[in-house]
Structure formats: structure tokens, C-alpha cells
Design a protein around this motif. Structure first.
Motif, short mmCIF file in Angstrom:
data_model
loop_
_atom_site.label_atom_id
_atom_site.label_comp_id
_atom_site.label_asym_id
_atom_site.label_seq_id
_atom_site.Cartn_x
_atom_site.Cartn_y
_atom_site.Cartn_z
N ASP A 1 12.32 43.10 16.45
CA ASP A 1 11.42 44.08 17.05
C ASP A 1 10.38 44.46 16.01
O ASP A 1 10.67 45.20 15.07
CB ASP A 1 12.22 45.32 17.50
N GLU A 2 9.16 43.95 16.15
CA GLU A 2 8.13 44.17 15.14
C GLU A 2 7.55 45.57 15.16
O GLU A 2 6.76 45.92 14.29
CB GLU A 2 7.02 43.13 15.29
N SER A 3 7.94 46.39 16.14
CA SER A 3 7.55 47.80 16.08
C SER A 3 8.47 48.58 15.13
O SER A 3 8.16 49.69 14.72
CB SER A 3 7.61 48.44 17.47
N HIS A 4 9.60 47.95 14.77
CA HIS A 4 10.58 48.60 13.89
C HIS A 4 10.63 47.95 12.51
O HIS A 4 10.90 48.63 11.51
CB HIS A 4 11.97 48.53 14.54
N LYS A 5 10.34 46.65 12.46
CA LYS A 5 10.46 45.94 11.19
C LYS A 5 9.54 44.73 11.16
O LYS A 5 9.55 43.92 12.09
CB LYS A 5 11.92 45.49 10.99
N SER B 1 0.84 42.61 3.18
CA SER B 1 -0.15 43.60 3.60
C SER B 1 -0.94 43.12 4.81
O SER B 1 -1.51 43.94 5.55
CB SER B 1 -1.12 43.91 2.45
N GLU B 2 -0.98 41.80 5.05
CA GLU B 2 -1.74 41.27 6.17
C GLU B 2 -1.27 41.84 7.50
O GLU B 2 -2.06 42.01 8.42
CB GLU B 2 -1.63 39.74 6.20
N ASP B 3 0.02 42.11 7.60
CA ASP B 3 0.54 42.74 8.83
C ASP B 3 1.22 44.07 8.52
O ASP B 3 2.06 44.55 9.28
CB ASP B 3 1.49 41.81 9.57
N SER B 4 0.84 44.66 7.36
CA SER B 4 1.38 45.98 6.97
C SER B 4 2.90 45.98 6.99
O SER B 4 3.52 46.86 7.58
CB SER B 4 0.82 47.09 7.87
N GLY B 5 3.50 44.99 6.36
CA GLY B 5 4.95 44.85 6.38
C GLY B 5 5.70 46.14 6.08
O GLY B 5 5.36 46.86 5.14
N PHE B 6 6.71 46.44 6.88
CA PHE B 6 7.43 47.70 6.79
C PHE B 6 8.81 47.55 7.41
O PHE B 6 9.11 46.56 8.09
CB PHE B 6 6.67 48.82 7.51
N PHE B 7 9.65 48.56 7.22
CA PHE B 7 10.93 48.67 7.90
C PHE B 7 11.14 50.15 8.17
O PHE B 7 11.29 50.95 7.25
CB PHE B 7 12.05 48.12 7.02
N ARG B 8 11.10 50.54 9.44
CA ARG B 8 11.17 51.97 9.78
C ARG B 8 12.56 52.55 9.46
O ARG B 8 13.50 51.83 9.15
CB ARG B 8 10.83 52.17 11.25
N ALA B 9 12.65 53.86 9.54
CA ALA B 9 13.86 54.57 9.11
C ALA B 9 15.10 54.04 9.82
O ALA B 9 15.12 53.89 11.05
CB ALA B 9 13.69 56.06 9.37
N GLY C 1 9.41 29.09 2.08
CA GLY C 1 8.93 29.98 3.13
C GLY C 1 10.00 30.91 3.64
O GLY C 1 11.19 30.75 3.33
N GLY C 2 9.58 31.88 4.41
CA GLY C 2 10.52 32.86 4.95
C GLY C 2 10.53 32.84 6.47
O GLY C 2 9.57 32.40 7.11
N GLU C 3 11.63 33.31 7.04
CA GLU C 3 11.76 33.43 8.49
C GLU C 3 11.70 34.89 8.89
O GLU C 3 12.08 35.77 8.12
CB GLU C 3 13.08 32.83 8.95
N LYS C 4 11.22 35.13 10.09
CA LYS C 4 11.11 36.50 10.59
C LYS C 4 12.45 37.21 10.49
O LYS C 4 13.48 36.69 10.91
CB LYS C 4 10.62 36.50 12.03
#
Length: 370
Positions: free
Chosen positions: A212-216, A269-277, A193-196
Motif C-alpha cells: 500500500d503506497e499510501s502507507h509505505k 526522494s523521487e517518490d518521497s520514500g516513507f513509512f507511516r506510523a 536492485g530492490g523490490e517494492k
């Protein structure tokens, strides 16, 4: 008194300053759009009132997608009396009370002199790579206002600003990891498993880990130091030394000797995984990082999740399974949202012996408790 004089084509000086929406606004993170700066001094002055009114009259132009506006004020009363306010998207102000940004750009002399200072108000237009596109001094007849507004209304599309197709200075290297190794790494993630996943941010003298889940939005499995992973780490090092290090030397004339992090990351994709600029070497505890590397482990199994470098346009980059994208840690980059499936990737950083000395020296700034 010596003023800094910017010219068209110059890179915009980078800075960190307090703004209307951020106590510590890192200016070089806004690349990827046109930027209009207005060095106004004080919003209470007559010349500033005219320019602020012009911005309001053209409010629809400033959308944070194609262009953003920043006013620079050195007057504490502008904030205290709310003479100007941010309007999101597109319009913000820097509170340059210490005058550092104004000096950096040439609105004030570089050094404080004995004689009274006079502020030189002007506009600076920056391209998406944060290089100077145009400069216009305030005129007593206000004629420069109409010219500036006409220029920004007629700016080309972001991808066309250079007058030629441009590409980010990245390496795409296929066949770094074999399919079986990719599957094995994914299996480790699925087993343990993975950690946040967080990111590093400078807070005063300390570099702290922030979530900060608004950023990553991403989860990471980090290899343990235990013996069961020792052979795997050695196998990965061998592949990096044979298949990546020579290519970096060839393309960038840089000799990699050190590798940081052994992690398998997952964007879902369940939480639209991303990492902002972001950039990867902007804190004291990460200043040693020289190159970042993304090795996709299952490129056929997800959609989205590509790399984009805003300073070089909207083009995205995606390595095949087992392939790597390698780039300078100084480049602004983002991982776009995964829209379908799960993206697994191996994400190390590379550096050399000189950078190791920097890492050792800066270790004292890392807040371990974070």
C-alpha cells in the motif's frame, strides 16, 4: 455488576474495532495527538444529541494534527440511519455493536450479568502517548460540555503536554558498521536492485503481506541464502553481537540471541520514500519481534528520512553513517519522507530464545502465498 474505572494517568486500553472509515481500526495507531473519546451509547438519545452538537459547534478544533474526536456507539441504527457521520479530518465514530470497547473502558460492566445493563456515558481525553488526561461523566444539566470544550481549547502544544521535555526510549549507537561495509552493502543494492517493500497485516487468523503506497514507499534488496552471501551474513552477525547486543543488555536488560532479516532498503526522494506510523509486532507472525534496528549506510547523502516516535513528540532521530538506532518493536514509529537524495539502510529485527518459540508456533498463521 463490576465496571472498569479508569483514572487520570492510566494508559488507555488498546482495541481493534470497526469505525466509520475502517473495517479494522487499530486504536493504538492514533498516538501522537490528543484524543477525545465520547462514550455516548446511542446518537438518538437526548444526552448524545447535545454532545454531538457541541462537537459540531467546535468543529475547527478537530484537525487530526493536534486533536481527533471519536464517538463510540453501540446502536446499530446509528450507522443504518446515518445519524452520525465521519468528517475528515478529525471526527470519526466507532461502531461498537458487540459492546467490547464500551466494556473495556467502563461504560458497561466487564461481564454480562442477569440484570439489565445500564450504559454510563462519559468523555475520556487522552494525551499524545494515549494516557488518560481527563474524564468527565455526562451531567443532566450538560455543564460538563462547556468544561470539556474549554479544556481542549486550552491544551498545550503536543511537545509540551508532559510539562517537561521527553525523549523516546531509543539507543543511538555510532560505529556499528565501518564505512567500507556500508559502501559494500549499498553496492549490492545498486547491483541487484530492490523490490517494492510491503508490510504485514492481520486478516482474520492469517498474517498477510500487503502493498500500500499510501502507507509505505520503499524498496528492499534481501540477501540470498546462496554461498556468496554467507560470509557477509557472518560478518554482520559478528558486528551485531559485539557492538549492539551488549548495549541492549546494558540499557534494557534483554539478551538478544536471534536476528531476523538481512535487507538493504532504499527510500528515494523521487517518490518521497516513507513509512507511516506503525508498530513492528502487531500480527501473529511478527509477535516474536522484540527490537528493531535501523543502521544508516549513507547519512550524509540524503535529507529527510528520519525516525519519529509520535508517542514521544515531534523530535526526530537520525544515526550517522554506520550508526544504529535501536528501539522496542512495540513503539509507534515512522520513517519521515526523504526529500533529497537516496537513503540506504540495513534493517534487522532482534529477539531471543523465548521469542523463537513464539515465532515457531505462529508460523502457521503466515500466509506464504501473500
Amino acid at each position: 455488576m463490576a465496571f472498569i474505572h479508569l483514572s487520570v494517568g492510566d494508559p488507555a486500553p488498546s482495541f481493534v474495532q470497526r469505525s466509520t472509515n475502517n473495517e479494522r481500526f487499530v486504536f493504538n495507531a492514533v498516538a501522537g495527538r490528543y484524543i477525545l473519546l465520547c462514550f455516548m451509547g446511542s446518537a438518538a438519545s437526548k444526552h448524545s444529541e447535545k454532545r454531538i452538537s457541541a462537537i459540531q459547534a467546535n468543529r475547527n478544533l478537530f484537525d487530526d494534527k493536534k486533536i481527533s474526536f471519536f464517538g463510540i456507539s453501540i446502536d446499530p441504527d446509528d450507522e443504518k440511519n446515518a445519524r452520525v457521520k465521519e468528517q475528515i479530518p478529525g471526527i470519526r465514530y466507532f461502531w461498537d455493536i458487540d459492546k467490547s470497547v464500551s466494556r473495556l473502558y467502563g461504560a458497561l460492566p466487564e461481564k454480562l450479568g442477569a440484570e439489565p445493563e445500564s450504559y454510563k456515558p462519559f468523555w475520556v481525553l487522552l494525551d499524545p502517548a494515549l494516557r488518560v488526561l481527563d474524564i468527565a461523566a455526562f451531567r443532566s444539566d450538560h455543564q460538563e460540555i462547556a468544561t470539556i470544550m474549554k479544556v481542549i481549547r486550552n491544551l498545550p502544544a503536543l511537545d509540551d503536554h508532559a510539562g517537561a521535555s521527553i525523549q523516546a526510549p531509543v539507543l543511538i549507537l555510532p560505529r556499528v558498521f565501518e564505512p567500507d561495509l556500508c559502501k559494500h552493502l549499498i553496492g549490492l543494492y545498486q547491483k541487484f536492485g530492490g523490490e517494492k517493500s510491503g508490510f504485514m497485516r492481520q486478516q482474520g487468523e492469517k498474517t498477510v503481506l500487503v502493498h500500500d503506497e499510501s502507507h509505505k514507499k520503499r524498496k528492499d534488496f534481501t540477501f540470498s541464502e546462496q554461498i556468496e552471501h554467507e560470509g557477509l551474513r557472518t560478518d554482520i552477525q559478528r558486528r551485531v553481537m559485539r557492538r549492539i547486543v551488549p548495549e541492549i543488555k546494558k540499557a534494557f536488560q534483554f539478551e538478544i540471541t536471534r536476528m531476523e532479516r538481512y535487507i538493504v532498503s532504499c527510500y528515494e526522494s523521487e517518490d518521497s520514500g516513507f513509512f507511516r506510523a506503525h508498530r513492528d509486532n502487531t500480527t501473529k507472525a511478527t509477535a516474536h519481534r522484540r527490537f528493531a534496528c535501523t543502521i544508516n549506510l549513507n547519512a550524509e547523502d540524503f535529507e529527510g528520512g528520519e525516525l519519529r516516535f509520535p508517542e514521544f513528540g515531534s523530535k526526530t532521530y537520525r544515526a550517522p553513517t554506520g550508526g544504529a538506532v535501536v528501539f522496542s518493536c512495540s513503539l509507534l514509529h515512522e520513517a519521515t519522507p526523504v526529500t533529497q537524495g537516496k537513503r540506504y539502510a540495513f534493517l534487522p529485527f532482534f529477539y531471543d530464545e523465548a521469542a523463537k518459540k513464539i515465532r515457531d508456533e505462529n508460523a502457521k498463521f503466515l500466509d506464504i502465498a501473500s
